[in-house]
Design a protein around this motif. Structure first.
Motif, PDB file in Angstrom:
ATOM      1  N   ALA A 123       0.832  -1.210   0.000  1.00 56.20           N
ATOM      2  CA  ALA A 123       0.000   0.000   0.000  1.00 56.20           C
ATOM      3  C   ALA A 123       0.862   1.253   0.000  1.00 56.20           C
ATOM      4  O   ALA A 123       0.616   2.195  -0.765  1.00 56.20           O
ATOM      5  CB  ALA A 123      -0.937  -0.015   1.212  1.00 56.20           C
ATOM      6  N   TRP A 124       1.888   1.287   0.848  1.00 54.37           N
ATOM      7  CA  TRP A 124       2.756   2.470   0.906  1.00 54.37           C
ATOM      8  C   TRP A 124       3.556   2.633  -0.386  1.00 54.37           C
ATOM      9  O   TRP A 124       3.705   3.752  -0.905  1.00 54.37           O
ATOM     10  CB  TRP A 124       3.711   2.371   2.095  1.00 54.37           C
ATOM     11  CG  TRP A 124       3.075   2.583   3.421  1.00 54.37           C
ATOM     12  CD1 TRP A 124       2.894   1.662   4.412  1.00 54.37           C
ATOM     13  CD2 TRP A 124       2.525   3.812   3.928  1.00 54.37           C
ATOM     14  NE1 TRP A 124       2.259   2.231   5.496  1.00 54.37           N
ATOM     15  CE2 TRP A 124       2.024   3.538   5.227  1.00 54.37           C
ATOM     16  CE3 TRP A 124       2.392   5.094   3.415  1.00 54.37           C
ATOM     17  CZ2 TRP A 124       1.422   4.522   6.010  1.00 54.37           C
ATOM     18  CZ3 TRP A 124       1.786   6.074   4.195  1.00 54.37           C
ATOM     19  CH2 TRP A 124       1.315   5.780   5.475  1.00 54.37           C
ATOM     20  N   ALA A 125       4.069   1.517  -0.919  1.00 56.30           N
ATOM     21  CA  ALA A 125       4.855   1.604  -2.154  1.00 56.30           C
ATOM     22  C   ALA A 125       3.991   2.081  -3.319  1.00 56.30           C
ATOM     23  O   ALA A 125       4.417   2.922  -4.120  1.00 56.30           O
ATOM     24  CB  ALA A 125       5.471   0.245  -2.475  1.00 56.30           C
ATOM     25  N   ASN A 126       2.771   1.548  -3.421  1.00 60.03           N
ATOM     26  CA  ASN A 126       1.880   1.978  -4.502  1.00 60.03           C
ATOM     27  C   ASN A 126       1.448   3.427  -4.333  1.00 60.03           C
ATOM     28  O   ASN A 126       1.255   4.145  -5.316  1.00 60.03           O
ATOM     29  CB  ASN A 126       0.662   1.063  -4.561  1.00 60.03           C
ATOM     30  CG  ASN A 126       0.996  -0.296  -5.150  1.00 60.03           C
ATOM     31  OD1 ASN A 126       2.145  -0.567  -5.494  1.00 60.03           O
ATOM     32  ND2 ASN A 126       0.004  -1.152  -5.261  1.00 60.03           N
ATOM     33  N   LEU A 127       1.281   3.852  -3.075  1.00 65.47           N
ATOM     34  CA  LEU A 127       0.990   5.268  -2.826  1.00 65.47           C
ATOM     35  C   LEU A 127       2.106   6.131  -3.378  1.00 65.47           C
ATOM     36  O   LEU A 127       1.860   7.152  -4.046  1.00 65.47           O
ATOM     37  CB  LEU A 127       0.824   5.511  -1.327  1.00 65.47           C
ATOM     38  CG  LEU A 127       0.852   6.976  -0.869  1.00 65.47           C
ATOM     39  CD1 LEU A 127      -0.278   7.763  -1.521  1.00 65.47           C
ATOM     40  CD2 LEU A 127       0.778   7.069   0.650  1.00 65.47           C
ATOM     41  N   GLY A 128       3.354   5.734  -3.113  1.00 67.48           N
ATOM     42  CA  GLY A 128       4.483   6.506  -3.615  1.00 67.48           C
ATOM     43  C   GLY A 128       4.509   6.582  -5.135  1.00 67.48           C
ATOM     44  O   GLY A 128       4.703   7.653  -5.720  1.00 67.48           O
ATOM     45  N   THR A 129       4.282   5.450  -5.795  1.00 68.87           N
ATOM     46  CA  THR A 129       4.327   5.416  -7.255  1.00 68.87           C
ATOM     47  C   THR A 129       3.197   6.247  -7.870  1.00 68.87           C
ATOM     48  O   THR A 129       3.414   7.032  -8.801  1.00 68.87           O
ATOM     49  CB  THR A 129       4.241   3.966  -7.747  1.00 68.87           C
ATOM     50  OG1 THR A 129       5.324   3.212  -7.180  1.00 68.87           O
ATOM     51  CG2 THR A 129       4.320   3.904  -9.255  1.00 68.87           C
ATOM     52  N   ALA A 130       1.976   6.077  -7.330  1.00 70.69           N
ATOM     53  CA  ALA A 130       0.835   6.834  -7.866  1.00 70.69           C
ATOM     54  C   ALA A 130       1.019   8.327  -7.629  1.00 70.69           C
ATOM     55  O   ALA A 130       0.723   9.152  -8.500  1.00 70.69           O
ATOM     56  CB  ALA A 130      -0.464   6.342  -7.228  1.00 70.69           C
ATOM     57  N   ALA A 131       1.517   8.694  -6.443  1.00 64.91           N
ATOM     58  CA  ALA A 131       1.713  10.108  -6.135  1.00 64.91           C
ATOM     59  C   ALA A 131       2.760  10.734  -7.043  1.00 64.91           C
ATOM     60  O   ALA A 131       2.614  11.880  -7.489  1.00 64.91           O
ATOM     61  CB  ALA A 131       2.105  10.265  -4.667  1.00 64.91           C
ATOM     62  N   MET A 139       4.312  13.448  -1.284  1.00 63.14           N
ATOM     63  CA  MET A 139       3.578  12.252  -0.918  1.00 63.14           C
ATOM     64  C   MET A 139       4.252  11.007  -1.475  1.00 63.14           C
ATOM     65  O   MET A 139       4.196   9.931  -0.865  1.00 63.14           O
ATOM     66  CB  MET A 139       2.130  12.347  -1.403  1.00 63.14           C
ATOM     67  CG  MET A 139       1.227  11.245  -0.860  1.00 63.14           C
ATOM     68  SD  MET A 139       1.279  11.094   0.957  1.00 63.14           S
ATOM     69  CE  MET A 139       0.656  12.716   1.437  1.00 63.14           C
ATOM     70  N   ALA A 140       4.909  11.129  -2.622  1.00 63.43           N
ATOM     71  CA  ALA A 140       5.653   9.997  -3.165  1.00 63.43           C
ATOM     72  C   ALA A 140       6.776   9.597  -2.214  1.00 63.43           C
ATOM     73  O   ALA A 140       6.998   8.405  -1.963  1.00 63.43           O
ATOM     74  CB  ALA A 140       6.220  10.352  -4.538  1.00 63.43           C
ATOM     75  N   VAL A 141       7.474  10.592  -1.686  1.00 64.96           N
ATOM     76  CA  VAL A 141       8.552  10.311  -0.738  1.00 64.96           C
ATOM     77  C   VAL A 141       7.990   9.675   0.531  1.00 64.96           C
ATOM     78  O   VAL A 141       8.563   8.715   1.066  1.00 64.96           O
ATOM     79  CB  VAL A 141       9.333  11.603  -0.407  1.00 64.96           C
ATOM     80  CG1 VAL A 141      10.274  11.377   0.770  1.00 64.96           C
ATOM     81  CG2 VAL A 141      10.112  12.069  -1.630  1.00 64.96           C
ATOM     82  N   VAL A 142       6.868  10.185   1.016  1.00 64.54           N
ATOM     83  CA  VAL A 142       6.253   9.594   2.215  1.00 64.54           C
ATOM     84  C   VAL A 142       5.937   8.125   1.978  1.00 64.54           C
ATOM     85  O   VAL A 142       6.257   7.252   2.794  1.00 64.54           O
ATOM     86  CB  VAL A 142       4.978  10.366   2.606  1.00 64.54           C
ATOM     87  CG1 VAL A 142       4.202   9.610   3.692  1.00 64.54           C
ATOM     88  CG2 VAL A 142       5.321  11.760   3.109  1.00 64.54           C
ATOM     89  N   GLY A 143       5.300   7.828   0.841  1.00 67.10           N
ATOM     90  CA  GLY A 143       4.931   6.448   0.557  1.00 67.10           C
ATOM     91  C   GLY A 143       6.134   5.539   0.428  1.00 67.10           C
ATOM     92  O   GLY A 143       6.198   4.473   1.036  1.00 67.10           O
ATOM     93  N   TRP A 144       7.125   5.946  -0.358  1.00 64.83           N
ATOM     94  CA  TRP A 144       8.302   5.101  -0.556  1.00 64.83           C
ATOM     95  C   TRP A 144       9.149   4.995   0.706  1.00 64.83           C
ATOM     96  O   TRP A 144       9.698   3.928   0.999  1.00 64.83           O
ATOM     97  CB  TRP A 144       9.130   5.654  -1.716  1.00 64.83           C
ATOM     98  CG  TRP A 144       8.495   5.413  -3.054  1.00 64.83           C
ATOM     99  CD1 TRP A 144       7.588   4.437  -3.376  1.00 64.83           C
ATOM    100  CD2 TRP A 144       8.714   6.159  -4.248  1.00 64.83           C
ATOM    101  NE1 TRP A 144       7.232   4.526  -4.694  1.00 64.83           N
ATOM    102  CE2 TRP A 144       7.907   5.582  -5.264  1.00 64.83           C
ATOM    103  CE3 TRP A 144       9.494   7.264  -4.571  1.00 64.83           C
ATOM    104  CZ2 TRP A 144       7.881   6.070  -6.568  1.00 64.83           C
ATOM    105  CZ3 TRP A 144       9.469   7.758  -5.866  1.00 64.83           C
ATOM    106  CH2 TRP A 144       8.667   7.156  -6.856  1.00 64.83           C
ATOM    107  N   ARG A 160      13.592   3.535  -6.412  1.00 66.22           N
ATOM    108  CA  ARG A 160      12.589   4.568  -6.691  1.00 66.22           C
ATOM    109  C   ARG A 160      12.871   5.821  -5.871  1.00 66.22           C
ATOM    110  O   ARG A 160      12.746   6.942  -6.368  1.00 66.22           O
ATOM    111  CB  ARG A 160      11.195   4.029  -6.375  1.00 66.22           C
ATOM    112  CG  ARG A 160      10.714   2.961  -7.355  1.00 66.22           C
ATOM    113  CD  ARG A 160       9.375   2.393  -6.935  1.00 66.22           C
ATOM    114  NE  ARG A 160       8.934   1.346  -7.845  1.00 66.22           N
ATOM    115  CZ  ARG A 160       7.866   0.600  -7.658  1.00 66.22           C
ATOM    116  NH1 ARG A 160       7.120   0.772  -6.575  1.00 66.22           N
ATOM    117  NH2 ARG A 160       7.533  -0.338  -8.530  1.00 66.22           N
ATOM    118  N   LEU A 161      13.251   5.641  -4.620  1.00 62.43           N
ATOM    119  CA  LEU A 161      13.587   6.802  -3.790  1.00 62.43           C
ATOM    120  C   LEU A 161      14.801   7.532  -4.345  1.00 62.43           C
ATOM    121  O   LEU A 161      14.863   8.765  -4.298  1.00 62.43           O
ATOM    122  CB  LEU A 161      13.859   6.355  -2.352  1.00 62.43           C
ATOM    123  CG  LEU A 161      12.683   6.379  -1.386  1.00 62.43           C
ATOM    124  CD1 LEU A 161      13.099   5.813  -0.038  1.00 62.43           C
ATOM    125  CD2 LEU A 161      12.127   7.781  -1.212  1.00 62.43           C
ATOM    126  N   ALA A 162      15.755   6.781  -4.859  1.00 61.74           N
ATOM    127  CA  ALA A 162      16.973   7.402  -5.396  1.00 61.74           C
ATOM    128  C   ALA A 162      16.673   8.270  -6.615  1.00 61.74           C
ATOM    129  O   ALA A 162      17.478   9.140  -6.966  1.00 61.74           O
ATOM    130  CB  ALA A 162      17.989   6.330  -5.754  1.00 61.74           C
TER     131      ALA A 162
END
Length: 300
Positions: A123-131, A139-144, A160-162
């Motif tokens: 859920a958190w990883a997909n939040l990051g990608t979608a954001a 919000m992408a950083v928060v999720g990832w 992805r964070l990099a």
């Protein structure tokens, strides 16, 4: 239950409402296709409102209040099983929105799923990608970041964070590639193994002083490392910058300005004063920013 409600001075109709509420909660908790949260929440408001309106006598109000508390306790008990279902529903809606290219809505649904199930890496990883696809870097950083702190060995999430412009591999943003259980397990192994060796040497009447000292020093270091890993992975006292705003020397709009952090930078919270937050970022930069310009990273 209906008999107790009549003693409390309520009508058979209201007693029926309460019975239907309890049936709905029972179905929500244990039935495969029970009503959703909105259904039993509406029934609860209606039933408790009728109870309060009809139980006019003082003693009856006391009984009504007790019954109402019992119903609310049942509602609280039902919330646990419903949380998992709501997380699955939100995740499914996020997946559908993502497949349709509606990344803003997908991020919102994945955020709902992540908050309903805070330990869900997906859920958190997909939040990051979608954001990120919705151009919401913070919000992408928060999720990832949350996903990586739950699964610190995941190379895909780390990559992805990099890709984010804001630094993610140093300072407060850095996530140690060590699972929490591994650090704690290593500390326990060293501590138990070392003192086991001391006991064995003492039983064999051999010198054990050096082993005891070594166990104390190395064990204490391992415990300190485990605590550091746990704190780093929890994300406590960390925030993510959501909008470019200059750091200020003091918590005031008229204070001298310093460097402006990038959106998505992770910072340590040093202090709070009113609507201001004192943060420290990578490279030793620090200063005050309005609390509305940052969002918490640590656990939900």
């Amino acid at each position: 239950l209906a008999g107790e409600l009549r003693k409390a001075g309520v009508t058979p109709a209201t007693a029926g409402k309460v019975e239907r509420l309890l049936d709905a909660l029972d179905a929500a908790c244990f039935g495969p296709g029970g009503p959703g949260a909105g259904d039993w929440a509406g029934l609860g408001r209606e039933a408790l409102g009728s109870l309060d309106a009809e139980a006019c006598a003082t003693g009856a109000r006391v009984r009504s209040g007790i019954l109402g508390i019992a119903v609310l306790a049942f509602v609280a008990a039902a919330a646990g099983p419903l949380t998992a279902q709501s997380a699955a529903d939100a995740f499914a809606m996020g997946t559908t929105a993502y497949a349709g290219g509606d990344y803003v809505r997908a991020a919102r649904h994945f955020a709902d799923a992540a908050h309903a199930e805070p330990r869900s890496v997906a859920a958190w990883a997909n939040l990051g990608t979608a954001a990120m696809l919705a151009n919401d870097t913070a919000m992408a950083v928060v999720g990832w970041q949350r996903a990586l702190r739950l699964s610190p060995l995941d190379a895909t999430i780390r990559a992805r964070l990099a890709s984010v412009r804001a630094p993610q591999e140093s300072g407060p943003a850095w996530v140690p590639p060590v699972p929490e259980w591994a650090a704690a397990g290593l500390a326990l192994l060293i501590w138990v193994g070392g003192w086991g060796a001391v006991a064995w040497l003492a039983w064999r009447r051999r010198p054990a002083g050096r082993v005891a000292v070594l166990t104390t020093v190395v064990g204490a270091a391992a415990i300190a490392f485990a605590v550091h890993v746990e704190r780093a992975l929890s994300g406590r006292d960390l925030v993510v910058v959501t909008a470019p705003v200059p750091l200020r020397a003091l918590p005031a709009l008229g204070a001298d300005t310093r460097a402006t952090p990038l959106v998505g930078e992770v910072a340590d919270v040093l202090a709070r004063e009113g609507v201001w937050v004192h943060v420290r970022l990578d490279g030793g930069r620090d200063g005050w920013v309005p609390s509305e310009r940052v969002t918490p990273l640590g656990g939900d």
